[in-house]
Write an enzyme that holds these catalytic residues in place. Structure first.
Site, PDB file in Angstrom:
ATOM      1  N   CYS A  78       0.376  -7.516   4.681  1.00  0.00           N
ATOM      2  CA  CYS A  78      -0.847  -6.951   5.243  1.00  0.00           C
ATOM      3  C   CYS A  78      -0.575  -6.604   6.708  1.00  0.00           C
ATOM      4  O   CYS A  78      -0.313  -7.501   7.511  1.00  0.00           O
ATOM      5  CB  CYS A  78      -1.998  -7.942   5.120  1.00  0.00           C
ATOM      6  SG  CYS A  78      -3.526  -7.399   5.916  1.00  0.00           S
ATOM      7  N   GLY A  79      -0.611  -5.320   7.044  1.00  0.00           N
ATOM      8  CA  GLY A  79      -0.265  -4.889   8.395  1.00  0.00           C
ATOM      9  C   GLY A  79      -1.262  -5.344   9.449  1.00  0.00           C
ATOM     10  O   GLY A  79      -0.877  -5.849  10.506  1.00  0.00           O
ATOM     11  N   ASN A 173      -2.767   0.135  -3.723  1.00  0.00           N
ATOM     12  CA  ASN A 173      -3.812   0.504  -2.788  1.00  0.00           C
ATOM     13  C   ASN A 173      -3.946   2.031  -2.800  1.00  0.00           C
ATOM     14  O   ASN A 173      -2.944   2.747  -2.945  1.00  0.00           O
ATOM     15  CB  ASN A 173      -3.461   0.018  -1.385  1.00  0.00           C
ATOM     16  CG  ASN A 173      -3.269  -1.482  -1.338  1.00  0.00           C
ATOM     17  OD1 ASN A 173      -4.217  -2.239  -1.425  1.00  0.00           O
ATOM     18  ND2 ASN A 173      -2.020  -1.926  -1.225  1.00  0.00           N
ATOM     19  N   GLU A 191      -8.674  -1.083  -1.397  1.00  0.00           N
ATOM     20  CA  GLU A 191      -7.630  -2.106  -1.432  1.00  0.00           C
ATOM     21  C   GLU A 191      -7.681  -2.926  -2.710  1.00  0.00           C
ATOM     22  O   GLU A 191      -8.742  -3.457  -3.074  1.00  0.00           O
ATOM     23  CB  GLU A 191      -7.758  -3.054  -0.235  1.00  0.00           C
ATOM     24  CG  GLU A 191      -7.259  -2.464   1.063  1.00  0.00           C
ATOM     25  CD  GLU A 191      -6.950  -3.536   2.098  1.00  0.00           C
ATOM     26  OE1 GLU A 191      -6.164  -4.460   1.772  1.00  0.00           O
ATOM     27  OE2 GLU A 191      -7.486  -3.448   3.204  1.00  0.00           O
ATOM     28  N   ARG A 192      -6.548  -3.021  -3.383  1.00  0.00           N
ATOM     29  CA  ARG A 192      -6.464  -3.918  -4.527  1.00  0.00           C
ATOM     30  C   ARG A 192      -6.582  -5.357  -4.013  1.00  0.00           C
ATOM     31  O   ARG A 192      -6.221  -5.657  -2.879  1.00  0.00           O
ATOM     32  CB  ARG A 192      -5.142  -3.730  -5.279  1.00  0.00           C
ATOM     33  CG  ARG A 192      -3.912  -4.115  -4.485  1.00  0.00           C
ATOM     34  CD  ARG A 192      -2.645  -4.098  -5.315  1.00  0.00           C
ATOM     35  NE  ARG A 192      -1.536  -4.650  -4.537  1.00  0.00           N
ATOM     36  CZ  ARG A 192      -0.344  -4.907  -5.016  1.00  0.00           C
ATOM     37  NH1 ARG A 192      -0.077  -4.670  -6.286  1.00  0.00           N
ATOM     38  NH2 ARG A 192       0.605  -5.408  -4.260  1.00  0.00           N
ATOM     39  N   CYS A 201      -6.795  -0.584   6.758  1.00  0.00           N
ATOM     40  CA  CYS A 201      -5.674  -1.205   6.035  1.00  0.00           C
ATOM     41  C   CYS A 201      -4.396  -0.829   6.765  1.00  0.00           C
ATOM     42  O   CYS A 201      -4.036   0.355   6.818  1.00  0.00           O
ATOM     43  CB  CYS A 201      -5.637  -0.723   4.592  1.00  0.00           C
ATOM     44  SG  CYS A 201      -4.177  -1.275   3.672  1.00  0.00           S
TER      45      CYS A 201
END
Length: 262
Positions: A78-79, A173, A191-192, A201
């Site tokens: 996750c960025g 995603n 987002e999944r 995201c």
């Protein structure tokens, strides 16, 4: 964790992508307790967040990042969460202005200056071009699709349709994009794991910047991305058809600190 035990947590956000962060260097948190993680992320009965992040000790870097989606399951990189955990590590005096930390997709270098975090993402060696979209992995899988009706698009419905219809149960995603100018793009992301639209995201922002460069929508190696939660920048170097030194840059801030009984 025992019933009614108090849990100390920190709430962070990066362009509206929000996370519960927990200092787990003493390894007390029940990492396989999907129900607990889902409860903590619940916006009505818990704290409320797009995901939960544990900061842990690591033998090869300054700290380890373990990320869970709001459905309670551990997920890929996750960025925005990566930027938030750097700010968290700074708050805990684990790091100063630079760090190297470990995540599920490997080591990440990062720098922090005030509230702005510059996070190095993984190199991207392949971007698959399809007739109407692109697919690439920037630490998490991403579908990138240019649309003309971004403001009015039913992102939840259309995103779910593509997420399950094309990518099956494992999913991807889904990012919808329109172009503002030669260096700027608007995006909205399904987002999944969250199974809905989020305000931002980080890996999706990165995927959009690289896909738009690959498709010659931009010639710049500094791409501005406008999400519903704010602005981010992605910089990179193109070497031998691979994108290297990819950096996701933007603010990551503490919202509040608290205790919850769980």
């Amino acid at each position: 964790m025992n019933l009614q035990q108090k849990l100390l947590f920190y709430k962070y956000q990066g362009t509206g992508n929000d996370f519960v962060l927990i200092d787990n260097r003493n390894d007390f948190f029940s990492k396989n307790d999907t129900r607990l993680i889902k409860f903590l992320c619940d916006r009505r009965f818990g704290i409320g967040a797009d995901g939960l992040i544990l900061l842990e000790n690591d033998k090869v870097s300054d700290f380890k990042m373990i990320y869970y989606n709001s459905d309670g399951n551990q997920s890929t990189m996750c960025g925005n969460g990566g930027r938030c955990i750097v700010a968290f590590a700074k708050l805990l005096d684990i790091i100063d202005s630079k760090t190297v930390f470990s995540a599920i997709d490997g080591l990440h270098h990062a720098a922090i200056n005030g509230s702005v975090v510059s996070l190095q993402m993984i190199d991207v060696h392949e971007i698959n071009s399809r007739r109407k979209h692109f697919f690439l992995n920037t630490g998490s899988p991403h579908h990138v699709q240019i649309v003309s009706n971004l403001d009015t698009l039913a992102v939840h419905q259309e995103g779910a349709k593509i997420r399950y219809g094309i990518y099956g149960e494992e999913g991807s995603n889904i990012n919808f994009v329109d172009q503002v100018d030669s260096e700027t793009f608007n995006i909205r992301t399904y987002e999944r794991g969250v199974e809905g639209e989020t305000l931002s995201c980080g890996t999706g922002v990165t995927a959009v910047a690289l896909a738009m460069h690959k498709n010659n929508n931009t010639k710049s190696d500094k791409v501005n991305i406008v999400t519903r939660g704010g602005k981010l920048q992605v910089t990179f170097t193109l070497e031998n058809n691979s994108y290297t030194n990819v950096r996701l840059i933007g603010e990551a801030t503490l919202v509040f600190k608290g205790e919850i009984r769980c």
